[in-house]
Design a protein around this motif. Structure first.
Motif, PDB file in Angstrom:
ATOM      1  N   GLU A 216      -4.909  17.847  -7.226  1.00  0.00           N
ATOM      2  CA  GLU A 216      -5.255  17.727  -5.799  1.00  0.00           C
ATOM      3  C   GLU A 216      -5.983  16.436  -5.433  1.00  0.00           C
ATOM      4  O   GLU A 216      -5.916  15.977  -4.305  1.00  0.00           O
ATOM      5  N   ARG A 217      -6.756  15.917  -6.387  1.00  0.00           N
ATOM      6  CA  ARG A 217      -7.600  14.753  -6.057  1.00  0.00           C
ATOM      7  C   ARG A 217      -6.981  13.472  -6.617  1.00  0.00           C
ATOM      8  O   ARG A 217      -6.628  13.401  -7.793  1.00  0.00           O
TER       9      ARG A 217
ATOM     10  N   ALA B 239      -1.329   8.757   3.964  1.00  0.00           N
ATOM     11  CA  ALA B 239      -0.107   9.054   3.203  1.00  0.00           C
ATOM     12  C   ALA B 239      -0.303  10.261   2.286  1.00  0.00           C
ATOM     13  O   ALA B 239       0.581  11.123   2.187  1.00  0.00           O
ATOM     14  N   MET B 240      -1.476  10.339   1.605  1.00  0.00           N
ATOM     15  CA  MET B 240      -1.705  11.471   0.692  1.00  0.00           C
ATOM     16  C   MET B 240      -1.686  12.775   1.482  1.00  0.00           C
ATOM     17  O   MET B 240      -1.123  13.778   1.043  1.00  0.00           O
ATOM     18  N   HIS B 241      -2.300  12.749   2.658  1.00  0.00           N
ATOM     19  CA  HIS B 241      -2.371  13.952   3.492  1.00  0.00           C
ATOM     20  C   HIS B 241      -0.975  14.307   4.028  1.00  0.00           C
ATOM     21  O   HIS B 241      -0.522  15.442   3.914  1.00  0.00           O
ATOM     22  N   TYR B 242      -0.288  13.301   4.563  1.00  0.00           N
ATOM     23  CA  TYR B 242       0.995  13.521   5.232  1.00  0.00           C
ATOM     24  C   TYR B 242       2.052  14.028   4.252  1.00  0.00           C
ATOM     25  O   TYR B 242       2.736  15.026   4.489  1.00  0.00           O
ATOM     26  N   TRP B 243       2.192  13.321   3.101  1.00  0.00           N
ATOM     27  CA  TRP B 243       3.281  13.645   2.187  1.00  0.00           C
ATOM     28  C   TRP B 243       3.023  14.913   1.383  1.00  0.00           C
ATOM     29  O   TRP B 243       3.931  15.440   0.737  1.00  0.00           O
ATOM     30  N   SER B 244       1.781  15.422   1.415  1.00  0.00           N
ATOM     31  CA  SER B 244       1.505  16.646   0.659  1.00  0.00           C
ATOM     32  C   SER B 244       1.228  17.823   1.597  1.00  0.00           C
ATOM     33  O   SER B 244       0.758  18.859   1.151  1.00  0.00           O
ATOM     34  N   ASN B 245       1.456  17.617   2.887  1.00  0.00           N
ATOM     35  CA  ASN B 245       1.111  18.635   3.887  1.00  0.00           C
ATOM     36  C   ASN B 245      -0.341  19.069   3.752  1.00  0.00           C
ATOM     37  O   ASN B 245      -0.680  20.237   3.886  1.00  0.00           O
ATOM     38  N   GLY B 246      -1.185  18.146   3.422  1.00  0.00           N
ATOM     39  CA  GLY B 246      -2.626  18.410   3.393  1.00  0.00           C
ATOM     40  C   GLY B 246      -3.161  18.950   2.080  1.00  0.00           C
ATOM     41  O   GLY B 246      -4.361  19.183   1.967  1.00  0.00           O
TER      42      GLY B 246
ATOM     43  N   THR C 265       0.837  -1.211   0.000  1.00  0.00           N
ATOM     44  CA  THR C 265       0.000   0.000   0.000  1.00  0.00           C
ATOM     45  C   THR C 265       0.870   1.259   0.000  1.00  0.00           C
ATOM     46  O   THR C 265       0.620   2.198  -0.762  1.00  0.00           O
ATOM     47  N   ASN C 266       1.893   1.271   0.845  1.00  0.00           N
ATOM     48  CA  ASN C 266       2.731   2.478   0.918  1.00  0.00           C
ATOM     49  C   ASN C 266       3.489   2.734  -0.375  1.00  0.00           C
ATOM     50  O   ASN C 266       3.688   3.881  -0.779  1.00  0.00           O
ATOM     51  N   ASN C 267       3.885   1.654  -1.020  1.00  0.00           N
ATOM     52  CA  ASN C 267       4.601   1.825  -2.286  1.00  0.00           C
ATOM     53  C   ASN C 267       3.667   2.446  -3.341  1.00  0.00           C
ATOM     54  O   ASN C 267       4.062   3.356  -4.085  1.00  0.00           O
ATOM     55  N   ILE C 268       2.434   1.968  -3.381  1.00  0.00           N
ATOM     56  CA  ILE C 268       1.468   2.524  -4.331  1.00  0.00           C
ATOM     57  C   ILE C 268       1.180   3.986  -3.962  1.00  0.00           C
ATOM     58  O   ILE C 268       1.125   4.873  -4.819  1.00  0.00           O
ATOM     59  N   GLY C 269       1.032   4.229  -2.655  1.00  0.00           N
ATOM     60  CA  GLY C 269       0.766   5.590  -2.184  1.00  0.00           C
ATOM     61  C   GLY C 269       1.874   6.541  -2.602  1.00  0.00           C
ATOM     62  O   GLY C 269       1.630   7.675  -3.031  1.00  0.00           O
ATOM     63  N   SER C 270       3.117   6.064  -2.509  1.00  0.00           N
ATOM     64  CA  SER C 270       4.252   6.904  -2.847  1.00  0.00           C
ATOM     65  C   SER C 270       4.254   7.266  -4.335  1.00  0.00           C
ATOM     66  O   SER C 270       4.486   8.424  -4.722  1.00  0.00           O
ATOM     67  N   LEU C 271       3.952   6.275  -5.192  1.00  0.00           N
ATOM     68  CA  LEU C 271       3.874   6.569  -6.637  1.00  0.00           C
ATOM     69  C   LEU C 271       2.731   7.535  -6.925  1.00  0.00           C
ATOM     70  O   LEU C 271       2.858   8.448  -7.748  1.00  0.00           O
TER      71      LEU C 271
ATOM     72  N   ILE D 100      -7.898  -1.089   5.892  1.00  0.00           N
ATOM     73  CA  ILE D 100      -6.523  -0.791   6.341  1.00  0.00           C
ATOM     74  C   ILE D 100      -5.797  -0.001   5.246  1.00  0.00           C
ATOM     75  O   ILE D 100      -5.169   1.039   5.514  1.00  0.00           O
ATOM     76  N   SER D 101      -5.885  -0.489   4.004  1.00  0.00           N
ATOM     77  CA  SER D 101      -5.182   0.207   2.912  1.00  0.00           C
ATOM     78  C   SER D 101      -5.811   1.560   2.633  1.00  0.00           C
ATOM     79  O   SER D 101      -5.105   2.529   2.324  1.00  0.00           O
ATOM     80  N   MET D 102      -7.138   1.637   2.733  1.00  0.00           N
ATOM     81  CA  MET D 102      -7.781   2.938   2.494  1.00  0.00           C
ATOM     82  C   MET D 102      -7.268   3.977   3.496  1.00  0.00           C
ATOM     83  O   MET D 102      -6.937   5.092   3.132  1.00  0.00           O
ATOM     84  N   ARG D 103      -7.210   3.569   4.749  1.00  0.00           N
ATOM     85  CA  ARG D 103      -6.761   4.525   5.767  1.00  0.00           C
ATOM     86  C   ARG D 103      -5.292   4.911   5.535  1.00  0.00           C
ATOM     87  O   ARG D 103      -4.920   6.081   5.605  1.00  0.00           O
TER      88      ARG D 103
END
Ligand SMILES: Nc1ncnc2c1ncn2[C@@H]1O[C@H](COP(=O)(O)OP(=O)(O)OP(=O)(O)O)[C@@H](O)[C@H]1O
Ligand SMILES: CC(C)(CO)[C@@H](O)C(=O)NCCC(=O)O
Length: 404
Positions: A349-350, A371-378, A332-338, A363-366
């Protein structure tokens, strides 16, 4: 990552290209002279034959005119009854009744949309059903998308004399997302949602309805067996910008290998009760509790996925549950990072996550939302859609031979 691809390979695609792959037969030409789904004979199906799952969408017409009722052949009535009165087909086919869309308008008909799935490796069983339930006496062409529409084309033709009219999988996906979003709140629920407070430490999610009526541009992340990431500029204009082979198939495959689980639902159930920090090496395991503060890496961040498994002691302590959870977090984190990199690179933004990897998988949705929120500062937001893995099949239903 998508390896070895040049910019030229990443082509823009337009929805009007939907029938480019069509190999018309005299019969399909005859049936589509008029260019309208309405003129197609019932039953109306859309088939998405993926690397792991086949998705079948069936439109059940309601309120036929007396004339249409009279004309409805007995075999068509039987198909309707068979598909709508059962929730399981054979031992592996499932109708997702919670996703049924009631009373939708399609080409002037009111009807219910049914969502059915079965494993791609059970294609023989599906073909047997097509014969037994006499589908093939009524339609000789399935509107089909996904890689399997290529792989199984010849088999369908030679073994059951059914044509697969091949429609591009990503075109169908985008078209399906658009259609379902516009029709699904008839069930009183928002199709599109974000996750409230994704930073909460537990794996429960609270869905927050999201108004998706004007979503462009957005990044679409389709997490199936593998992962495709698209930049969607408008309903008719998108491009596949990247992808990764580390997808839902990787999670399920490695989980079977490492935990001996048998089903995807079991894999998720195991992960629900696991602790990934027993398996992963965290920044705090390397730097101590305070983390690598100079570069903003908190102690709780994963420094090395599965990084503790080189130690015999840690291996002995890690349970099947811990391994399943670590696998889920890793993939999940790897996909989130890409996904976040793609969104930032294109100033979008979306980020909309779809695909059956997200089935029964809060679990993956959360994690993705966090990750999207954290790595983009919201500034970037993760969005999800209730019909997860069915959009390609819906697009196939809509994208009949002549386009719709
Ligand atoms: N019942 C299930 N059986 C197997 N996998 C499942 C199941 N439910 C969810 N999954 C997950 O969904 C993934 C498949 O998702 P999806 O149906 O969207 O992709 P696909 O169309 O089969 O693959 P691709 O698009 O890459 O060809 C699996 O790899 C697995 O992670
Ligand atoms: C091959 C497809 C498109 C089939 O749906 C999908 O599984 C995928 O996008 N895989 C990732 C391929 C890559 O970009 O490395």
């Amino acid at each position: 990552m998508t390896h070895g691809k040049t910019d030229e390979d990443i082509s823009n695609t337009h929805l009007s290209d939907i029938s480019q792959e069509n190999q018309e037969t005299p019969e399909t030409r005859r049936r589509c002279r008029t260019g309208s789904l309405k003129k197609q004979p019932f039953p109306w199906f859309g088939l998405d034959i993926g690397g792991t799952l086949v998705k079948l969408v069936y439109f059940e017409p309601l309120f036929l005119t007396p004339d249409e009722e009279k004309k409805e052949e007995e075999s068509l009535k039987q198909i309707r009854k068979y598909l709508t009165s059962n929730t399981a087909y054979g031992t592996t086919g499932v109708r997702d009744t919670h996703l049924e869309l009631k009373n939708i308008d399609l080409e002037g008909y009111k009807g219910n949309l049914h969502f059915i799935r079965f494993p791609t490796d059970q294609m023989e069983v599906f073909m047997k059903m097509v014969i037994e339930k006499q589908f093939a006496t009524l339609i000789d062409t399935f509107q089909a998308t996904g890689g399997g529409s290529y792989k199984f084309e010849e088999k369908f033709h030679s073994e059951i004399n059914v044509h697969l009219n091949k429609l591009d999988e990503l075109v169908c996906l985008i078209k399906g997302i658009n259609f379902v979003d516009r029709h699904s709140d008839m069930n009183g629920e928002s199709e599109c949602f974000s996750i409230q407070n994704p930073s909460l430490g537990n794996d429960q999610i609270v869905k927050e309805p999201f108004d998706f009526r004007n979503p462009y541009p957005y990044v679409a992340v389709n997490i199936g067996s593998g992962v495709s990431i698209m930049l969607v500029n408008s309903e008719n204009d998108f491009s596949r910008i990247t992808g990764t082979s580390l997808g839902g198939g990787t999670f399920f495959g490695l989980c079977c290998l490492l935990t001996k689980c048998k089903t995807f639902d079991d894999a998720i159930e195991l992960a629900t009760h696991g602790d990934s920090t027993k398996v992963d090496k965290l920044v705090s395991d390397i730097y101590g509790e305070s983390g690598y503060t100079k570069f903003g890496l908190a102690g709780s961040v994963v420094a090395s996925s599965f990084g503790k498994m080189n130690s015999a002691e840690h291996r002995e302590q890690a349970t099947r549950q811990d391994i399943a959870k670590a696998l889920l977090v890793t993939i999940t984190n790897n996909i989130g990072s890409l996904a976040i990199n793609a969104a930032i690179q294109h100033g979008v933004e979306r980020i909309v996550f779809v695909g059956n990897f997200l089935r029964v998988n809060p679990i993956s949705m959360r994690l993705l939302a966090y990750a999207m929120h954290y790595w983009s500062n919201g500034s970037q937001k993760a969005l999800f859609l209730e019909h997860e893995g069915y959009f390609g099949a819906v697009g196939a239903l809509l994208g009949n031979v002549c386009g719709s």
